[in-house]
Design a protein around this motif. Structure first.
Motif, PDB file in Angstrom:
ATOM      1  N   ARG A  38       0.243  -4.189  -2.374  1.00 16.56           N
ATOM      2  CA  ARG A  38       1.277  -4.093  -3.096  1.00 16.56           C
ATOM      3  C   ARG A  38       2.255  -4.880  -2.398  1.00 16.56           C
ATOM      4  O   ARG A  38       2.499  -4.981  -1.093  1.00 16.56           O
ATOM      5  CB  ARG A  38       1.723  -2.669  -3.199  1.00 16.56           C
TER       6      ARG A  38
ATOM      7  N   PHE B 269      -5.470   5.245   0.443  1.00 14.33           N
ATOM      8  CA  PHE B 269      -4.447   4.780   0.921  1.00 14.33           C
ATOM      9  C   PHE B 269      -4.641   4.143   2.332  1.00 14.33           C
ATOM     10  O   PHE B 269      -5.349   5.303   3.009  1.00 14.33           O
ATOM     11  CB  PHE B 269      -3.344   5.574   1.055  1.00 14.33           C
TER      12      PHE B 269
ATOM     13  N   VAL C 125      -7.593   7.425  -5.362  1.00 16.22           N
ATOM     14  CA  VAL C 125      -6.848   6.553  -4.512  1.00 16.22           C
ATOM     15  C   VAL C 125      -6.972   6.617  -3.187  1.00 16.22           C
ATOM     16  O   VAL C 125      -6.731   7.789  -2.530  1.00 16.22           O
ATOM     17  CB  VAL C 125      -5.523   6.158  -4.983  1.00 16.22           C
TER      18      VAL C 125
ATOM     19  N   ARG D 174      -4.098  -2.433   0.639  1.00 22.52           N
ATOM     20  CA  ARG D 174      -3.132  -1.209   1.094  1.00 22.52           C
ATOM     21  C   ARG D 174      -3.990  -0.108   0.606  1.00 22.52           C
ATOM     22  O   ARG D 174      -3.877   0.727   0.936  1.00 22.52           O
ATOM     23  CB  ARG D 174      -1.723  -1.566   0.137  1.00 22.52           C
ATOM     24  N   SER D 175      -4.510  -0.313  -0.531  1.00 22.28           N
ATOM     25  CA  SER D 175      -5.203   0.801  -1.389  1.00 22.28           C
ATOM     26  C   SER D 175      -6.402   0.403  -2.027  1.00 22.28           C
ATOM     27  O   SER D 175      -6.474  -0.837  -2.381  1.00 22.28           O
ATOM     28  CB  SER D 175      -4.450   1.692  -2.053  1.00 22.28           C
TER      29      SER D 175
ATOM     30  N   SER E   3       2.859   2.032   6.481  1.00 19.74           N
ATOM     31  CA  SER E   3       1.594   2.244   5.848  1.00 19.74           C
ATOM     32  C   SER E   3       1.270   0.909   5.236  1.00 19.74           C
ATOM     33  O   SER E   3       2.032   0.293   4.531  1.00 19.74           O
ATOM     34  CB  SER E   3       1.646   3.319   4.781  1.00 19.74           C
ATOM     35  N   GLY E   4      -0.011   0.680   5.285  1.00 20.36           N
ATOM     36  CA  GLY E   4      -0.440  -0.536   4.574  1.00 20.36           C
ATOM     37  C   GLY E   4      -0.300  -1.920   5.611  1.00 20.36           C
ATOM     38  O   GLY E   4      -0.968  -2.830   5.336  1.00 20.36           O
TER      39      GLY E   4
ATOM     40  N   ARG F 175      -3.466   4.265   6.090  1.00 22.43           N
ATOM     41  CA  ARG F 175      -2.659   5.165   6.739  1.00 22.43           C
ATOM     42  C   ARG F 175      -1.840   4.123   7.842  1.00 22.43           C
ATOM     43  O   ARG F 175      -2.600   3.386   8.694  1.00 22.43           O
ATOM     44  CB  ARG F 175      -2.829   6.484   7.235  1.00 22.43           C
TER      45      ARG F 175
END
Lengths: 409, 250
Positions: free
Chosen positions: A106, A64, A62, A228-229, A77-78, A66
């Protein structure tokens, strides 16, 4: 005198002092049961972790986004302009060992249906998510290209969401409100149940990436394609290290990051889970070690009783010698008695462990797995304890002089 | 002269007791022929028990030799002695020494277990021996369900079951009342008539009188070895019963 007859003689001797035999065995029974249960729980925990890794795929990363520093303030984050759908596409296309790279977004929100409401995890996804996380749509369908492109108000829901909002009723085609926006259910996912941390994996809802981005998250994003990821599935687990490195350099290049701390973080999911489960494994091993101490204490109990038994039966030993029992036959008889005590104790302990494990599994929801080699080892080990702790008393019996033994009062 | 079942040559047994050297047997020469009924007598400490243990191959002599049917058994290992006892010697003890909670039949079969006799053969022979001592009806009884005399009969059957060359009885009537003692002596005389070689240790002259030969020990030496006309135990038993009857009616 053959061994079978000796077993019969030993069985009779143990039956004669039934209560004492049972009390002696109790130490072994408890010891063996405790060891097996601890090992079974350990094996169960390991199995759970394996299952979870398997369900995620041991070959999943995954990535992410940062939170980035911008003017000294760290953003959440995101919220950065870091990762985008194009990065996912680039990973999938430029790194040959990668099967699929699924971008996700998300958001949080409330689902309302009639007078029911529920707050699951809301994921913005495209159709690659199914392959990346081994999901299947068991009812309905996945998103169409048009729906994905137009930020359509459609959703695929997890089993928990379906159960909470619709009960046994039909979910397909129903309209729910997500943060007041009407959304049509077009599919239902298969159930995955809880993971080892006890989190419900089915408590989620999938919507097209753009829908989440534009209509739910309501964030001012630096890029219209920000995610986001990214969930990355690698073809072969053995390439994990190589792929991680390739992704790192690819993303650094694409995001023009020269910092020691790049604006993304790559996590290997199965490694994370494995690390978390290690603590539990150590704890279980420790408990098993404590349990084996009780097995040792049980063995000492066997020795104690065998010594008492040899003293009590001195005249019997003398008589057996007088009518022709060789010292080694006497020795064998007492050894077999000790082994029989321990072996029987081991077998009963095993039965107890099976019963306890089954009820733990049934009532406490723990996974307990009794492996064959544990069964063989523990029963074999308890027989060894019998030989070890029965040896001294048996030697003592065999070393008696027949004339002294016959005269013993 | 018949061949000796058991013979001793300058037999000595020494003990070390609390730093003291004890000479329990001081050179005993004896020859017991097949079919003899010998009583061994003497006060306690005379060495008769030591002698008995050596004859029974329960112990090894310090000096001298023991010949059992011509074979030297004086320097054998514990395991070899066990095999010799199993094959050639039958023991009867004062305290019967039956295994508790074990049937009469299983008690009698015990020596055959150690000689690996097949089970059906062992049962057949044990049954025969129990019939011989008059306990055919009590084969399934445990020792606790039998009287003292019956228990001693089971013990005698056990001593006979491996058809030993020598029957050794150590105070076999010591734990029994007079009448039962006489019954047991009658049984020994019957066995003697059937050709068994019997050595019986006792300190009672009345009991020794039922044997055809009396050995007397004192201080580790054989001081007397005489042959007499044995008394008839059956007659003695009858007299004993008549006397008791007379006492009761008087």
């Amino acid at each position: 005198m053959n061994t079978l007859t000796l077993f019969k003689v030993a069985a009779v001797a143990l039956r004669v002092n039934l209560l004492r035999s049972i009390l002696t065995m109790l130490g072994i029974i408890i010891g063996v049961a405790a060891v097996i249960i601890m090992l079974a729980l350990g094996a169960g925990a390991r199995y759970d972790v394996d299952q979870q890794i398997k369900s995620l795929g041991g070959n999943v990363f995954v990535i992410f986004a940062r939170g980035r520093f911008s003017g000294g303030a760290r953003e959440a984050s995101g919220s950065s302009q870091g990762l985008t759908e194009m990065d996912a596409l680039a990973i999938e296309q430029q790194i040959p060992q990668v099967n699929v790279a699924a971008p996700t977004m998300r958001a949080s929100g409330q689902l309302i249906y009639g007078n029911m409401n529920w707050a699951p995890e809301i994921h913005g996804v495209d159709n690659r998510i199914y392959a990346a996380q081994s999901w299947q749509v068991v009812e309905g369908r996945t998103f169409s290209d048009t729906e994905l492109a137009s930020a359509a108000r459609v959703a695929v829901i997890g089993q928990t969401v379906k159960r909470e909002l619709f009960g046994a009723g039909d979910a397909l085609g129903q309209t729910v409100r997500v943060n007041k926006m009407p959304v049509t259910i077009i599919g239902v996912l298969n159930g995955k149940g809880q993971n080892t941390q006890g989190n419900d994996q089915d408590d989620l809802i999938f919507m097209p990436l753009d829908t989440v981005r534009k209509r739910i998250a309501g964030l001012t994003l630096s890029s219209p394609k920000a995610v986001r990821s990214i969930i990355v599935q690698v073809e072969d687990e053995r390439d994990m290290a190589d792929v991680e490195q390739q992704m790192d350099s690819l993303l650094r290049q694409r995001l023009r990051s020269t910092d020691s701390e790049p604006p993304f973080r790559i996590r290997n999911l199965s490694e994370m889970i494995a690390t978390r489960s290690e603590t539990m494994q150590i704890f279980n091993g420790l408990l098993a070690a404590v349990a084996s101490v009780s097995l040792l204490v049980g063995g000492i109990g066997i020795m104690n009783i065998m010594l008492v038994s040899v003293t009590e039966r001195t005249r019997e030993i003398g008589l057996r010698m007088a009518v022709g029992a060789e010292p080694k036959v006497i020795m064998k008889q007492f050894l077999i008695e000790a082994v029989l005590l321990c072996g029987l104790g081991g077998a009963i302990g095993l039965a107890l462990a099976v019963a306890v494990s089954l009820s733990l599994q049934h009532f406490a929801g723990l996974t307990a797995i009794i492996e064959l080699h544990v069964v063989l080892m523990s029963v074999g080990f308890s027989c060894l304890i019998g030989i070890f702790f029965g040896y001294y008393p048996a030697t003592k019996a065999a070393g008696l002089q027949p004339i002294d033994a016959l005269r013993y009062e | 002269m018949t061949t000796a079942v058991i013979a001793t040559l300058a037999l000595e047994k020494h003990y070390q007791m609390g730093g003291q050297h004890l000479r329990a047997l001081k050179g005993v020469d004896i020859n017991i022929a097949g079919g003899e009924f010998v009583a061994v007598m003497g006060p306690s400490g005379s060495g008769k028990s030591t002698f008995m243990n050596l004859l029974g191959c329960l112990d090894s002599p310090s000096l001298g030799r023991i010949l059992l049917q011509g074979d030297d058994v004086s320097r054998l290992s514990a395991a070899q002695l066990a095999r010799v006892r199993n094959k050639y010697i039958g023991f009867v003890f004062q305290q019967f020494n039956l295994l508790p909670r074990t049937t009469a039949l299983d008690n009698v079969m015990l020596p055959l277990l150690y000689s690996n006799t097949p089970k059906h053969e062992a049962i057949r022979r044990a049954t025969e021996c129990l019939q011989l001592v008059g306990l055919a009806q009590r084969m399934d009884h445990h020792p606790a369900q039998l009287s003292g005399g019956q228990q001693q009969r089971v013990a005698i059957a056990r001593a006979l079951v491996n058809q030993p060359a020598l029957l050794l009885a150590d105070e076999p009537t010591g734990a029994l009342d007079s009448e039962t003692g006489l019954e047991i002596m009658q049984l020994f005389q019957q066995l003697h008539q059937q050709g068994k070689t019997i050595v019986l240790v006792t300190h009672e002259p009345d009991i020794a009188a039922f044997a055809g030969r009396q050995l007397t020990f004192r201080d580790g030496e054989l001081i007397a070895d005489k042959k007499t006309q044995p008394q008839n135990a059956a007659v003695a038993l009858q007299q004993f019963r008549q006397q008791r009857l007379a006492q009761v009616s008087a």
